[in-house]
Design a protein around this motif. Structure first.
Motif, mmCIF file in Angstrom:
data_model
loop_
_atom_site.group_PDB
_atom_site.id
_atom_site.type_symbol
_atom_site.label_atom_id
_atom_site.label_comp_id
_atom_site.label_asym_id
_atom_site.label_seq_id
_atom_site.Cartn_x
_atom_site.Cartn_y
_atom_site.Cartn_z
ATOM 1 N N GLU A 7 0.772 -1.051 0.161
ATOM 2 C CA GLU A 7 -0.102 0.016 0.232
ATOM 3 C C GLU A 7 1.246 1.132 0.013
ATOM 4 O O GLU A 7 0.231 1.927 -0.387
ATOM 5 N N ASP A 34 2.809 -9.751 7.081
ATOM 6 C CA ASP A 34 3.896 -9.152 6.800
ATOM 7 C C ASP A 34 4.940 -10.429 6.917
ATOM 8 O O ASP A 34 5.299 -11.659 8.166
ATOM 9 N N ASP A 71 4.674 7.649 1.896
ATOM 10 C CA ASP A 71 5.747 6.689 2.312
ATOM 11 C C ASP A 71 6.001 7.477 3.630
ATOM 12 O O ASP A 71 7.249 8.265 2.653
ATOM 13 N N SER A 72 5.598 7.468 4.574
ATOM 14 C CA SER A 72 6.074 8.810 5.602
ATOM 15 C C SER A 72 7.734 7.907 6.038
ATOM 16 O O SER A 72 7.994 8.778 6.795
ATOM 17 N N LYS A 121 5.736 -2.317 19.475
ATOM 18 C CA LYS A 121 5.491 -3.878 20.270
ATOM 19 C C LYS A 121 5.692 -5.121 19.472
ATOM 20 O O LYS A 121 7.090 -5.794 19.532
ATOM 21 N N GLY A 138 5.728 -5.010 8.075
ATOM 22 C CA GLY A 138 5.692 -6.092 8.140
ATOM 23 C C GLY A 138 6.709 -6.896 9.013
ATOM 24 O O GLY A 138 6.647 -8.366 8.656
ATOM 25 N N VAL A 139 5.829 -6.573 10.181
ATOM 26 C CA VAL A 139 6.662 -7.408 11.332
ATOM 27 C C VAL A 139 5.818 -7.296 12.457
ATOM 28 O O VAL A 139 5.761 -8.029 13.667
ATOM 29 N N SER A 140 4.128 -7.729 12.122
ATOM 30 C CA SER A 140 3.471 -8.330 12.891
ATOM 31 C C SER A 140 2.533 -8.818 12.422
ATOM 32 O O SER A 140 3.360 -10.031 12.234
ATOM 33 N N PRO A 158 8.113 -1.426 12.945
ATOM 34 C CA PRO A 158 6.065 -1.513 12.552
ATOM 35 C C PRO A 158 6.186 -0.470 11.546
ATOM 36 O O PRO A 158 7.017 0.163 11.549
ATOM 37 N N GLY A 159 5.341 -0.481 10.084
ATOM 38 C CA GLY A 159 4.902 0.216 9.491
ATOM 39 C C GLY A 159 4.478 1.389 10.529
ATOM 40 O O GLY A 159 4.403 2.626 10.112
HETATM 41 N N1 LIG Z 1 -3.143 -8.997 14.655
HETATM 42 C C1 LIG Z 1 -2.386 -8.600 15.205
HETATM 43 N N2 LIG Z 1 -2.053 -7.120 14.863
HETATM 44 C C2 LIG Z 1 -1.499 -6.164 14.826
HETATM 45 C C3 LIG Z 1 -0.755 -7.008 16.250
HETATM 46 C C4 LIG Z 1 -0.914 -7.715 17.211
HETATM 47 O O1 LIG Z 1 -0.076 -7.945 17.802
HETATM 48 N N3 LIG Z 1 -1.468 -9.353 16.059
HETATM 49 N N4 LIG Z 1 0.334 -5.295 16.175
HETATM 50 C C5 LIG Z 1 -0.186 -3.849 15.846
HETATM 51 C C6 LIG Z 1 0.681 -3.215 16.161
HETATM 52 S S1 LIG Z 1 0.855 -3.056 17.793
HETATM 53 C C7 LIG Z 1 1.564 -2.497 15.106
HETATM 54 S S2 LIG Z 1 2.817 -1.235 15.566
HETATM 55 C C8 LIG Z 1 1.292 -2.716 13.736
HETATM 56 C C9 LIG Z 1 2.264 -2.804 13.079
HETATM 57 O O2 LIG Z 1 3.009 -3.725 12.423
HETATM 58 P P1 LIG Z 1 3.621 -4.122 10.723
HETATM 59 O O3 LIG Z 1 4.918 -3.400 11.568
HETATM 60 O O4 LIG Z 1 3.481 -5.200 10.471
HETATM 61 O O5 LIG Z 1 3.059 -2.710 9.553
HETATM 62 P P2 LIG Z 1 2.307 -2.649 8.928
HETATM 63 O O6 LIG Z 1 1.094 -3.381 9.108
HETATM 64 O O7 LIG Z 1 2.919 -3.475 6.765
HETATM 65 O O8 LIG Z 1 1.466 -1.568 8.616
HETATM 66 C C10 LIG Z 1 1.233 -0.898 9.795
HETATM 67 C C11 LIG Z 1 0.049 0.820 9.238
HETATM 68 O O9 LIG Z 1 1.315 1.486 8.926
HETATM 69 C C12 LIG Z 1 1.382 1.223 7.856
HETATM 70 N N5 LIG Z 1 2.890 2.028 7.080
HETATM 71 C C13 LIG Z 1 3.171 1.320 6.896
HETATM 72 N N6 LIG Z 1 4.306 1.394 6.150
HETATM 73 C C14 LIG Z 1 4.618 3.276 6.208
HETATM 74 C C15 LIG Z 1 5.521 4.014 5.614
HETATM 75 N N7 LIG Z 1 6.234 3.827 4.503
HETATM 76 N N8 LIG Z 1 4.702 5.481 5.042
HETATM 77 C C16 LIG Z 1 3.182 5.450 6.589
HETATM 78 N N9 LIG Z 1 2.387 3.893 6.807
HETATM 79 C C17 LIG Z 1 3.316 3.438 6.576
HETATM 80 C C18 LIG Z 1 0.648 0.909 6.887
HETATM 81 O O10 LIG Z 1 -0.184 1.369 5.872
HETATM 82 C C19 LIG Z 1 -0.404 0.521 7.886
HETATM 83 O O11 LIG Z 1 -1.787 1.184 8.131
HETATM 84 O O12 LIG Z 1 0.904 -4.035 13.909
HETATM 85 C C20 LIG Z 1 -0.604 -4.127 14.188
HETATM 86 N N10 LIG Z 1 -1.573 -5.547 14.034
#
Ligand SMILES: Nc1nc2c(c(=O)[nH]1)N[C@H]1C(S)=C(S)[C@@H](COP(=O)(O)OP(=O)(O)OC[C@H]3O[C@@H](n4cnc5c(N)ncnc54)[C@H](O)[C@@H]3O)O[C@H]1N2
Ligand code: MOO
Length: 722
Positions: A486, A558, A502-503, A582, A551-553, A614-615
């Protein structure tokens, strides 16, 4: 498939071939006896007492680090090839780079646990253990003490690696190894079974085998018995090994073949469903397999890794013109070759005088103004004063300078424009208002020390002593990517539905550049294993530190953790008990040589640090600040790389989260007691980047408990300064 065990002998002498590795041989025999010769494959390695070599050997055996370079392998012990090739596998198998079942379930080190300077096995092994097993250390220690008080000096460091390998560290003598093996024997099978937790996993594996195996032309099959499986190249603790027993090991090539196929073929249906390692989304974990580390534990792991790399970075020193070294860390002391000032200088605009003439009327000569290079020839006579300016060299014979404010005019020169005589109104003391030679900097004085960060003042000092280029530590090269289907470049004018700009890369780039680090931007990477693996592999060749976001959750896309493990990385933690951030992940990867000229030397311990942030933009930036910044600073040579924490007062009550929260706040310094007052930036949602806007600190709030859920207005709270 046979259980794979690796015995790593840690001995300088054995590794040089000056002694025979009897301990390793004995252990290999004991392992074979215990598990049954057909059921186990024992490898033996022999390495010198060096952290890098030990770590590499254990990581190679237990963490599936692929062996990619010549001259980069721990020496296999060929002193006794027949002993070393116990089981089906020959010693040289360790040089093949793995194969299907390249990971040892059990790694036993022999040697290097004592307390002499060369005994470094605990230092090498500890960072690889995601779950230390102090109980085993205790068992080994207490039982060994029954045999000899010398056991008090053995530092047992047993535990489980991120890939579920049990590591036991035994002392180096054959006798001690034999004894220690007997001590752990009663718990060994159970330990391996518990680590594998095969019961819960067998079902999922069967499912995956039936689906994946058939799809790839392997026989689908069902089993009702226990298997030995290896998933550890995913590095995920949930992908645990099957149980093993003394009897009843089974080979499941189908499963492995399927997994490898899955990794190699981007069109694999599992990839399209975003699952890793051949499991479908339906089979995915419903609980995160990653233990949640305390923030302090996470810091400790990063710090331990950083310190293990320092030697490598210290050797990478470069000479830089001072114009380009703002923010860099000095690699050597800087000494003044001459005094500053080089001449006795006036501190005031006034008159050079003799003590005995003051107070009183004196004739006025001069002037000597700052920069007068002829002043060395001037001589002050009794009854006279010489007019001087601040910074001017005072003439010979000067005992003090009297400021103009403490004088009055007595007589003008004929043309009326200058002073012919003045009255000094006060007494003066010897040396008053004179900076003697070397007052600010003595000749030979060290003005800057290795480890100092070069800021404006330090640049000023370098300029003062005329040092135009300095030796500074090379900064680590930090590679960044954003991940996510996305995520689109910030330059994208109009977004499609579901897309976000992408921020994260912009923020990381800015923060790293401000810290004086060289940043390599590898762009935005799609959520596919193929894309991630190829970009990360390139980054591993070119960077010292890799930082990704997203992509780490728990999502089906992920894929970061699995990809890191695929690349031979050791994941040191995959979750931290904190908010935001987290799912923050920290791993280390063997550094791949960029070119043949960049080949690793024996004992080169250079690993790449990996931060999977995390994203969520806030989580990304907070976790970056908390975890990545101190490591980057440490690697850049900063001797005190950690954040500054101060106590501040809350401007309003703050409610605690279930997790320890790093609450973003601004600071004001208007309180009468001088203690800064912190004001929250509002909603602390991890996606709300506005909560980071103008934030000057992260308030370290504890997690809510039954007893305490809030901190009142005006209470003190620790604030990490940003
Ligand atoms: N079932 C569960 N879901 C989630 C959990 C959990 O424990 N169980 N943890 C939540 C937490 S806490 C976090 S923090 C996020 C982190 O998830 P990811 O690192 O896998 O990140 P994504 O899913 O890829 O993205 C999360 C969110 O951020 C936006 N994003 C991603 N990259 C960018 C970017 N470069 N610039 C701007 N925004 C970005 C993305 O669109 C998503 O909205 O996971 C929870 N979920
Ligand atoms: O830990 Mo996540 O960063 O709360 O949103």
């Amino acid at each position: 498939m046979a259980l794979r065990v690796c015995v790593v002998t840690v001995s300088d002498r054995c590794s040089r071939g000056e002694a025979t590795d009897t301990a390793g041989k004995a252990l290999a025999g004991l392992v074979k006896d215990h598990f049954g010769a057909e059921a186990v494959r024992v490898e033996r390695l022999c390495v010198p007492d060096e952290v890098a070599a030990i770590q590499q050997a254990v990581a190679q055996a237990a963490l599936a680090s692929p062996i990619t370079q010549e001259g980069n392998n721990p020496k296999t012990d060929n002193n006794d090839a027949s002993a070393a090739s116990d089981g089906a596998q020959s010693v040289n198998d360790t040089n093949t780079g793995g194969g299907e079942d390249a990971v040892s379930r059990l790694v036993i080190t022999a040697g290097g646990t004592g307390c002499s300077p060369r005994d470094v096995t605990p230092e090498a092994v500890a960072p690889l253990l995601t779950r230390p097993l102090p109980g085993l250390n205790h068992l080994l220690s207490t039982r060994s003490l029954e045999a000899t008080p010398m056991a008090a000096l053995s530092r047992f460091t047993c535990g489980v690696t991120s890939t579920g390998a049990l590591v036991l560290t035994f002392p180096g003598s054959e006798k001690a190894c034999r004894e220690c093996f007997t001590f752990v024997q009663p718990v060994l099978d159970h330990a391996l079974d518990s680590i594998a937790d095969h019961r819960s996993h067998t079902e999922a594996v069967h499912k995956s085998m039936q689906q994946g195996g058939a799809r790839h032309g392997h026989h689908g099959h069902t089993h009702s018995h226990t298997h030995s499986h290896t998933h550890s190249h995913h590095g995920c603790p949930h992908k645990k090994h099957g149980g093993h027993h003394k009897h009843g090991h089974h080979s499941h090539k189908h499963h492995h073949a399927h997994q490898h196929h899955a990794h190699d073929n981007q069109h694999d249906p599992n990839h399209e469903h975003g699952t890793s390692g051949g499991r479908t989304v339906a089979d995915r974990d419903r609980k995160s397999p990653w233990p949640m580390l305390k923030v302090e534990e996470a810091h400790a792991k990063i710090r331990a890794f950083g310190r293990s790399q320092l030697q490598h970075f210290k050797s990478r020193v470069e000479t830089v013109p001072i114009q380009n070294c703002l923010g860099r860390i000095l690699a050597q002391d800087v000494t003044a070759s001459e005094p500053h000032p080089r001449f006795p200088a006036s501190i005031k605009d006034g008159y050079a005088v003799c003590v005995g003439d003051c107070p009183g009327v004196v004739k006025v000569d001069g002037p000597i103004t700052a920069g007068d290079t002829t002043a060395e020839a001037s001589q002050l006579r009794r009854g006279h004063a010489i007019r001087v300016t601040t910074g001017a060299p005072v003439p010979k014979g000067t005992q003090a300078v009297i400021q103009v404010e403490d004088t009055e005019l007595v007589e003008r020169t004929e043309d009326g424009s200058e002073e012919a005589a003045i009255r000094v109104l006060t007494a003066v003391t010897q040396g008053q208002d004179i900076r003697p030679v070397g007052f600010d900097i003595a000749a030979g004085e060290v003005v800057l020390r290795a480890g100092d960060t070069i800021g404006p003042a330090e640049l000023g000092l370098l300029a003062t002593v005329g040092c135009m280029s300095v030796s500074v530590n090379a900064t680590p090269v930090v590679g960044i990517i954003s991940t996510g289907d996305e995520v689109v470049d910030a330059t994208t004018p109009s977004l499609q539905y579901g897309q976000v700009r992408d921020s994260n890369r912009t923020m990381l780039e800015a923060a790293l550049s401000r810290a004086g680090v060289s940043v390599k931007d590898f762009g935005i990477v799609k959520d596919t294993e193929t894309a991630l693996r190829s970009t990360l592999a390139t980054m591993t060749r070119e960077c010292d530190v890799i930082i990704t976001s997203g992509g780490v959750s728990m999502g089906e896309k992920d894929l970061i953790k699995g990809t890191i493990a695929d690349l031979g990385g050791a994941i040191h933690f995959g979750r931290v008990f904190m908010r935001p951030g987290k799912p923050t992940t920290f791993a280390t990867l063997p550094r791949a040589a960029a070119a043949s000229s960049d080949r690793k030397q024996d004992g080169d311990d250079h690993h790449v640090a990996f931060f999977g942030l995390p994203g969520n933009p806030v989580s990304c930036l907070v976790a970056f600040n908390l975890f990545a910044v101190p490591l980057v600073r440490l690697l850049a040579g900063d001797p005190s790389p950690d954040h500054t924490t101060v106590n501040v007062r809350t401007s309003a009550a703050l409610h605690f989260d279930a997790r320890p929260e790093f609450h973003r706040a601004t600071l004001s310094y208007t309180a009468p007691d001088g203690v800064a007052v912190a004001t929250s930036t509002g909603s602390q949602c991890s996606s709300r980047l506005l909560s980071m806007r103008s934030a000057q600190c992260l308030l370290a709030l504890p997690p809510a408990t039954d007893a305490t859920t809030v901190i009142s207005k005006g209470e003190l709270v620790p604030a990490i300064l940003l």
